[in-house]
Scaffold this active site. Structure first.
Site, PDB file in Angstrom:
ATOM      1  N   GLN B 240      -2.336  10.575   7.072  1.00 20.14           N
ATOM      2  CA  GLN B 240      -1.565   9.761   5.931  1.00 20.14           C
ATOM      3  C   GLN B 240      -1.571  10.494   4.746  1.00 20.14           C
ATOM      4  OE1 GLN B 240      -3.807   5.901   7.556  1.00 20.14           O
ATOM      5  NE2 GLN B 240      -2.411   5.182   5.652  1.00 20.14           N
ATOM      6  N   PHE B 271      -2.831   2.663   9.617  1.00 18.12           N
ATOM      7  CA  PHE B 271      -3.427   1.537   9.239  1.00 18.12           C
ATOM      8  C   PHE B 271      -4.619   2.035   7.896  1.00 18.12           C
ATOM      9  CE2 PHE B 271      -2.636   1.296  13.808  1.00 18.12           C
ATOM     10  CZ  PHE B 271      -1.416   0.569  13.605  1.00 18.12           C
ATOM     11  N   GLU B 275      -6.366   7.975   6.084  1.00 14.59           N
ATOM     12  CA  GLU B 275      -6.036   8.348   4.512  1.00 14.59           C
ATOM     13  C   GLU B 275      -7.191   9.523   4.335  1.00 14.59           C
ATOM     14  OE1 GLU B 275      -5.503   5.191   2.273  1.00 14.59           O
ATOM     15  OE2 GLU B 275      -5.737   6.143   0.272  1.00 14.59           O
ATOM     16  N   ARG B 353      -9.890  -3.697  -5.571  1.00 10.75           N
ATOM     17  CA  ARG B 353      -8.870  -4.436  -5.017  1.00 10.75           C
ATOM     18  C   ARG B 353      -9.480  -5.996  -4.488  1.00 10.75           C
ATOM     19  NH1 ARG B 353      -3.326  -4.129  -3.724  1.00 10.75           N
ATOM     20  NH2 ARG B 353      -2.973  -1.999  -4.603  1.00 10.75           N
ATOM     21  N   ARG B 385      -5.638  -1.038   6.051  1.00  7.46           N
ATOM     22  CA  ARG B 385      -4.454  -2.134   5.575  1.00  7.46           C
ATOM     23  C   ARG B 385      -4.860  -3.203   4.748  1.00  7.46           C
ATOM     24  NH1 ARG B 385      -0.518  -3.706  10.491  1.00  7.46           N
ATOM     25  NH2 ARG B 385       1.424  -3.851   9.036  1.00  7.46           N
ATOM     26  N   PHE B 387      -6.812  -2.917   2.052  1.00 10.03           N
ATOM     27  CA  PHE B 387      -7.565  -2.362   1.124  1.00 10.03           C
ATOM     28  C   PHE B 387      -8.339  -2.981   0.253  1.00 10.03           C
ATOM     29  CE2 PHE B 387      -7.952   1.184  -2.173  1.00 10.03           C
ATOM     30  CZ  PHE B 387      -8.227   2.432  -1.306  1.00 10.03           C
ATOM     31  N   THR B 485      -3.770   1.301  -7.495  1.00 11.90           N
ATOM     32  CA  THR B 485      -4.440   0.760  -8.669  1.00 11.90           C
ATOM     33  C   THR B 485      -4.782   1.967  -9.591  1.00 11.90           C
ATOM     34  OG1 THR B 485      -6.277   0.672  -7.483  1.00 11.90           O
ATOM     35  CG2 THR B 485      -5.272  -1.455  -7.756  1.00 11.90           C
ATOM     36  N   ALA B 554      -1.120   1.929   0.518  1.00 11.86           N
ATOM     37  CA  ALA B 554      -1.162   0.866  -0.696  1.00 11.86           C
ATOM     38  C   ALA B 554       0.392   0.087  -0.445  1.00 11.86           C
ATOM     39  CB  ALA B 554      -0.941   1.332  -2.042  1.00 11.86           C
ATOM     40  N   GLU B 755       0.976  -3.942   3.963  1.00  8.83           N
ATOM     41  CA  GLU B 755      -0.095  -4.704   3.911  1.00  8.83           C
ATOM     42  C   GLU B 755       0.061  -6.157   3.624  1.00  8.83           C
ATOM     43  OE1 GLU B 755      -1.464  -1.708   0.701  1.00  8.83           O
ATOM     44  OE2 GLU B 755      -3.247  -1.671   1.672  1.00  8.83           O
TER      45      GLU B 755
END
Lengths: 499, 800
Positions: B240, B271, B275, B353, B385, B387, B485, B554, B755
């Site tokens: 990703q 998902f 990442e 988060r 997903r 996060f 964020t 995100a 998400e």
């Protein structure tokens, strides 16, 4: 492929033409051969253990002049087991000009693919359904859910795929996409019979031959549908120099009906074996559908499941509860005849995945008593997921109650000991007693005390013990005519109707 | 909500519905059309349920994933050697037996890394290969490289590790007691929670634990690294975040970023699991490839994938909450213990988060949240997903349900009572004003269309006469903040190339993992140029095309890359408009692009004609585009600001049944109303909503990760780790889309969708707890996931 293991030729039918591969080792999987040797990468590996269905392909076999279609997991199927069969992969469905098969087109139209990695497997399961339902006719939602239970998707949430299954029958079949059954059957017949050349992958077609080969090659790995042995290859990295495959043996592919029992050959697939059991006892339909997923049931055999003897294999508690026995056979060289012995299934096992079979013996038949008048039989399975999961606890109970007294009882249990077991103490608490709540509560206590299950990733020991007793309570409640107390047999509509 | 299920897409209101149980499927979504048709003719490409750009290839086996790319001559295959203890001192490694295997080309570990032996992750705390210590069972110590995959895997098992065991920290509570953290604790406060709790009419105190989740992308982790000339590298990675893979590989090899190119056409699911985790594989393969100067592919076996890669963070909570007799919250003191595993990875922003979403939809006036980022000897937990959002939302939803039960009122009323206000009570505990609040109308609309209140009454009556099976129902909302964020990540670039035949290529920094990003971006570009969707081709993500791209994460893929691509297309269009304006002596603004035509006040030409002529006149036919999200700012030291550009909203009503003898459950009915703004592709958005919901349902029901007492992940394959299957899908599964556009200026008025729907599944868990309550059990004792065993434990006297 680096290997010291010698290999033999493999021939199967694809797109109506024979495909011959030289030098395929006996322990290579069909998926490896498709992806690595044939460079057909449409078929995917998701898990390598037959649990996700990304590798699903469809096999075709000529039976009585007709083609029988089976969706199977290619990742755990040994390549040589498709010798003489027709194989369809996801690349084989579209027409020459790229027109999609209805199983494919419906997936497009219904937005059934997102990441697309599970998609070829779903398409092949849909294709198998399509061929087995006269072009996708009459597929309702429960049928779609049941037949696709061996295919996992992580993106869509399945709704569009289930829609595709139900709608593919409404789409036109492009001319280039249909299967010419007669031509395929003829082409299968025309494939060379190479049995005589077989050295490393032995696939006899007659029982006597099988037993003689077993005696001659005691070191050969015996396989049936390979839904467990396949994992020894992919996950435990075992190698087999020689394989003895029982699945082509004519005699063992039959289900035979006798006045007091049915006999299921060891090479009968789980799909067909469960169909025979459900025919005898329709209440087993849900239980049958919950045994693994369809591709595993299409490959795996009841005989393999029984011979394998996993403590959490679901067919054994069921069969023990039914009072089934097994017939073991071997070739008696002195007498130049087949010798056999028969024993109750629960007596087959001696410990964790060990049994009483001699090195030259093979499990040939499973004999299941037919329903008797007054018999009440239920089988329960508890697992984290409803479909395609291994049970934490499995309980099968058969009682015959006459004049309020339990005349006969057999109880099979799984997930509670090192082997599938018969709950003899529980049976003793019931046999000869009046069929009352007090008797059942005493039997519940006996059942909870009879086994010392382990705690593992599927469930805790306490949960297993508690639920064992609760399932016996459920059996009692059901025998008293209480309806709608089992989620397995309820759906939203019937739940609604109760209100 | 008004008229849905219209059969006329041209005139219907924009509310799009998908009914799984409907006899006639909704137009545009599930309608079956003849094989040769395309979706309904529309003057625009966006706003229509176009098929996924790769759908036809995917169903025919023609969509290429990394393992399907034809292998370059000389390609070798790698397999990992993993630690078999959770914590220990690595004294040595004996690879003699492995190296003796025919076909094995080498075994490579920490000493073979030419650059930094520590991954170029933000916290710089994770070794490429375990060095002196191993920190979890499954940690990769080395890779074995061989001529074929199975030889490599077999040989990897022959490598002997000499490890002296050290005490392992396996539980989050143990880590917290030892103050074993991967990052410092974070405390967020507003008002005076202690004082508010002291004067609150009623107080509830409780603990709660929730398990992690394995991503179970169907395509496992894979990287394929090819040496190019002059110490340059080509990396195919299922990732990703190609830019991070590029960065990590160059860092480990000790070379410049420009010498590494990373390409990813598509992933078989991500998902969040691809990442950062994809980077590890690429680095391992690259180290081996550099040593051998041969192409090396590393494809993890599924069991290894489970053992090696991080999961969703498990959380443990302790809270005290004050409330009054009306159910209004007054004071919340919440402690979150976050199981981060052995390294920081993305745990900081994930835990942040969770703090940001501990309010979910509700105004928390006096609140104190403490977040501890616990270090344990397990896999390093990572993005998944939501996060951290789901772990924040679930705890407040649990609190509100329990308050309602304490008060004997409908949980929906307690939820409505505590919603953010419009004019007041509209500032979050991190000081962001909620400006686009649609919670109240959205929830009441859904309550009406789903028949929530009548059904609650019916269920109570039904349960009274059902001895074994009990039903439960819950309506829960979600309000999810959209933007990274970390403000700097909210930027994106794209390239739009118009070729002389009028066909168009678009390339952007985002990645396609099934979410339909490329389909949406192509539609946006097609509309910008006024050409048919089919004329636009999306190409593989490639660090040599768009550099420095953020992760596709995100939920921001379309917001960022769609806008960047729109701007790139607009630049080309402006060039063409100016050119046509010169020909036709009009203002460039008067030139319109639509229906494949370029229309000036005096002439209409095909797009192709204009492109051809523009090329001949040396007009630039390609352009870049760049976008950065406006308005956002955020102070990391105080955790205040406007971290999110906007919020995405939704709500779900879920009805379940439980079996009080076994604890088994079924999800019976689900009704969802979700806010995607003006949808760029309703079918794709509904797919994200349904898929997200089912994935969330799995997290909260059957997906249980079990580490044994020795820190070994016992559920490391689909045989033991159970994601939802076809049979778990509710018979009634209905999704409606909220009709309003995004109130912020976002591409085509849309909202992000990846998400937020995941958290709609919290309604499943709350419905299960409702059923447990209706069965006379102890819902406050129920942890997640709600497996059969967990439900039975909460329902009966069984202690487990």
């Amino acid at each position: 492929m680096s290997t010291e293991i010698s290999a033999q030729t493999l021939t199967f039918l694809r797109r109506g033409r024979p495909v011959t591969l030289d030098n395929v080792a006996p322990d290579r999987t069909l998926l490896e051969v498709l992806r690595e040797d044939l460079h057909c990468t449409g078929t995917k590996e998701g898990c390598g253990e037959g649990d996700c269905g990304a590798c699903t392909v469809v096999l075709g076999e000529a039976v009585d002049g007709r083609l029988e279609y089976r969706a199977i997991n290619s990742c755990i199927r040994l390549a040589h087991s498709v010798e003489g069969l027709a194989v369809w992969t996801v690349e084989d469905l579209a027409g020459d000009d790229g027109e999609l098969h209805p199983a494919q087109e419906a997936m497009v139209q219904c937005h059934g693919s997102q990441c697309g990695f599970c998609t070829p497997g779903f398409v092949m399961s849909l294709f198998g359904m399509y061929q087995n339902t006269k072009g996708g006719q009459g597929i309702d939602r429960p049928r779609a859910q049941a037949d696709l239970s061996g295919n996992l998707c992580r993106c869509t949430g399945y709704r569009p795929i289930l829609d595709a299954a139900q709608q593919m029958g409404d789409l036109p079949l492009p001319s280039g996409c249909g299967v010419n059954e007669a031509a395929t059957v003829a082409a299968l017949k025309a494939l060379p019979n190479k049995k005589k050349e077989a050295t490393t992958y032995l696939r006899p077609t007659a029982l006597t031959e099988l037993l003689q080969l077993r005696t001659a090659h005691p070191q050969a790995q015996v396989v049936a549908g390979c839904t467990d042995v396949g994992l020894w290859v992919t996950k435990m990295h075992k190698r087999f120099a020689q394989v003895l495959d029982v699945t082509a043996v004519r005699e063992l592919r039959r289900v035979e009906a006798y006045p007091h029992h049915i006999a299921i050959g060891a090479a009968v697939t789980l799909t067909d074996a469960y169909a025979a059991l459900v025919k005898e006892r329709p209440q087993l339909k849900t239980f049958a559908q919950r045994f693994a997923g369809l591709p595993v049931r299409n490959s795996g055999t009841l005989g393999g499941n029984v011979a394998n003897g996993s403590p959490i294999g679901d067919s054994m508690p069921l069969l023990i509860g039914l009072g089934a026995s097994v017939v073991l056979m071997r070739w008696d060289a002195k007498r130049r005849a087949v010798a056999h012995r028969e024993l109750l299934l629960e007596d087959l096992y001696t410990g964790y995945r060990t049994n009483v079979m001699h090195p030259d013996e093979l499990l040939a038949w499973i004999k299941v008593p037919r329903p008797t008048a007054g018999e009440h039989f239920k089988a329960y399975k508890i697992s984290k997921r409803f479909d395609d999961d291994i049970s934490a606890v499995c309980l099968a109970i058969r009682t015959t109650v006459t004049n309020g007294v339990v005349l006969d009882v057999s109880v099979g249990a799984g997930g509670v000991a090192a082997t599938p077991v018969r709950a003899r103490q529980t049976e003793a608490a019931l046999r000869g007693q009046s069929w009352t709540a007090d008797t059942v509560m005493a039997a519940v206590a006996a059942l909870r005390a009879e086994f010392q299950p382990i705690s593992d990733m599927r469930a805790s020991a306490a949960y297993r013990q508690t639920v064992l007793g609760n399932l016996l309570q459920r059996y009692w409640l059901e025998s008293q005519g209480l309806q709608h107390i089992n989620l397995d047999t309820l759906n939203a509509a019937t739940l609604e109707a109760l209100a | 909500m008004n008229a849905r299920d219209s059969n006329n897409p041209a005139t219907a209101p924009v509310v799009i519905s998908s009914r799984a149980d409907a006899v006639a499927p909704a137009a545009e979504v599930a309608e079956v059309r003849p094989a040769t048709s395309v979706p309904p003719a529309s003057p625009r490409a966006a706003g229509v349920s176009r098929f996924h750009e790769s759908a036809r290839a995917q169903v025919a086996g023609g969509a290429t994933y990394i393992d399907d790319i034809p292998e370059v001559r000389g390609t070798l295959h790698a397999a990992p050697v993993c630690s078999n203890v959770p914590h220990g001192r690595l004294r040595g490694m004996d690879a003699t037996a492995a190296l003796a295997v025919h076909g094995v080309r080498g075994v490579f570990g920490a000493s073979d890394i030419p650059g930094d032996p520590v991954l170029a992750a933000f916290a710089h705390d994770e070794p490429v290969f375990a060095g002196e210590t191993v920190q979890f069972t499954g940690q990769v110590v080395a890779v074995v490289v061989a001529d074929d995959v199975m030889t490599a895997r077999r040989a990897a098992r022959l490598v002997k590790l000499d490890i002296e065991s050290l005490p392992a920290v396996l539980s989050v509570h143990e880590a917290h007691a030892l103050e074993s953290y991967v990052l410092p604790p974070v405390h967020v406060k507003r008002g005076d929670a202690a004082a508010a709790l002291a004067r609150a009419p009623r107080v509830l105190e409780s603990t709660f634990e929730i398990g992690g989740q394995e991503h179970f992308y169907l395509e496992g982790q894979i990287a394929y690294v090819l040496p190019l000339e002059q110490n340059q590298w080509w990396v195919y990675s299922s990732t990703q975040h190609p830019g991070e893979v590029q960065h990590w590989v160059s860092h480990a090899l000790g070379i410049d970023n420009h010498a590494v190119t990373v390409e990813c056409r598509r992933m078989g699911g991500g998902f969040g699991g691809k990442e950062t985790q994809a980077g590890h594989l690429a680095v391992w393969a690259a180290v081996a490839s550099r040593k051998l100067q041969r192409p090396v592919k590393l494809r993890l076996d599924r069991d290894d994938d489970f053992m090696v890669t991080g999961k969703r963070h498990p959380f443990a909570y302790h809270y005290r909450v004050g409330f009054d007799e009306t159910g209004l919250l007054c004071g919340l003191d919440l402690e979150m213990l976050v199981n981060c595993g052995f390294s920081a990875d993305l745990s900081g922003p994930v835990a942040d988060r969770a703090i940001f979403h501990a309010d979910n939809a509700y105004f928390l006036e006096d609140v104190a949240i403490s977040s501890y980022r616990c270090k344990t000897n397990t896999q390093s937990h990572t993005a998944f997903r939501g996060f951290g959002g789901p772990q924040g939302v679930i705890v407040i939803e649990r609190i509100l349900s329990d308050i309602a039960r304490e008060l004997g009122v409908d949980p929906l009323d307690v939820r409505l009572r505590n919603l953010y206000g419009i004019e007041s009570r509209n500032v979050t505990h991190y000081q962001m004003k909620v400006e686009d609040n649609i919670l109240e109308p959205l929830m009441t609309t859904l309550a009406g269309t789903s028949g929530y209140r009548q059904r609650r009454e019916q269920i109570t009556a039904w349960n009274a006469q059902s001895p074994v099976i009990k039903k439960g129902i819950a309506l829960t909302p979600v309000k999810f903040g959209i933007s990274f964020t970390a403000t700097l990540f909210n930027q994106a670039g794209a390239l739009v190339h118009v070729y002389t035949d009028g066909s168009v290529q678009v390339n952007h920094g985002g990645t396609e993992m099934g979410q339909g990003l490329n389909t949406k971006v192509a539609a946006i570009v097609a509309d910008e140029l006024g050409i048919p969707f089919e004329r636009v081709l999306s190409t593989a993500s490639d660090t040599s095309k768009v550099p420095n791209a953020s992760a596709t994460a995100a939920s921001s893929g379309t917001d960022l890359n769609g806008r960047a691509a729109q701007f790139a297309a607009r630049n080309v269009r402006d060039n063409l408009a100016a050119f046509v304006a010169g020909l036709d002596l009009c203002g460039a603004g008067a030139v319109k692009f639509e229906g494949g035509q370029v229309i000036s006040p005096t002439a209409t030409r095909t797009f192709e004609e204009v492109v051809h002529a523009a090329y001949a006149n040396r007009i630039q036919l390609w352009s870049d585009g760049f976008y950065r999200t406006p308005k956002i700012h955020y102070d990391k030291t105080t955790l205040t600001g406007r971290p999110f550009y906007y919020f995405a909203y939704g709500a779900a009503v879920t009805e379940v049944a439980i079996d009080t003898l076994t604890g088994e459950s079924r999800v019976l009915k689900v009704d969802i109303l979700h806010d995607v703004g003006h949808s760029i592709n309703p079918a794709i958005d509904i797919g994200q909503i349904e898929g997200g919901f089912v994935q969330g349902m799995g997290w909260l029901t059957t997906e249980q990760l079990v580490w044994n007492a020795k820190g070994y992940l016992a559920t490391h394959a689909p045989s033991t780790y159970k994601i939802p299957a076809t049979g778990d899908i509710p018979e009634h599964f209905k999704v409606d889309l909220w009709p309003e556009a995004n109130r912020e200026d976002n591409v085509h008025g849309s909202k992000a969708v990846g998400e937020p729907p995941f958290m709609l599944a919290i309604s499943v868990f709350e419905a299960l707890r409702d059923a447990v309550a209706q069965a006379g059990g102890r819902p406050q004792a129920m942890n997640a996931p709600g497996t059969a065993e967990e439900v039975l434990r909460a329902t009966s006297s069984f202690a487990g």
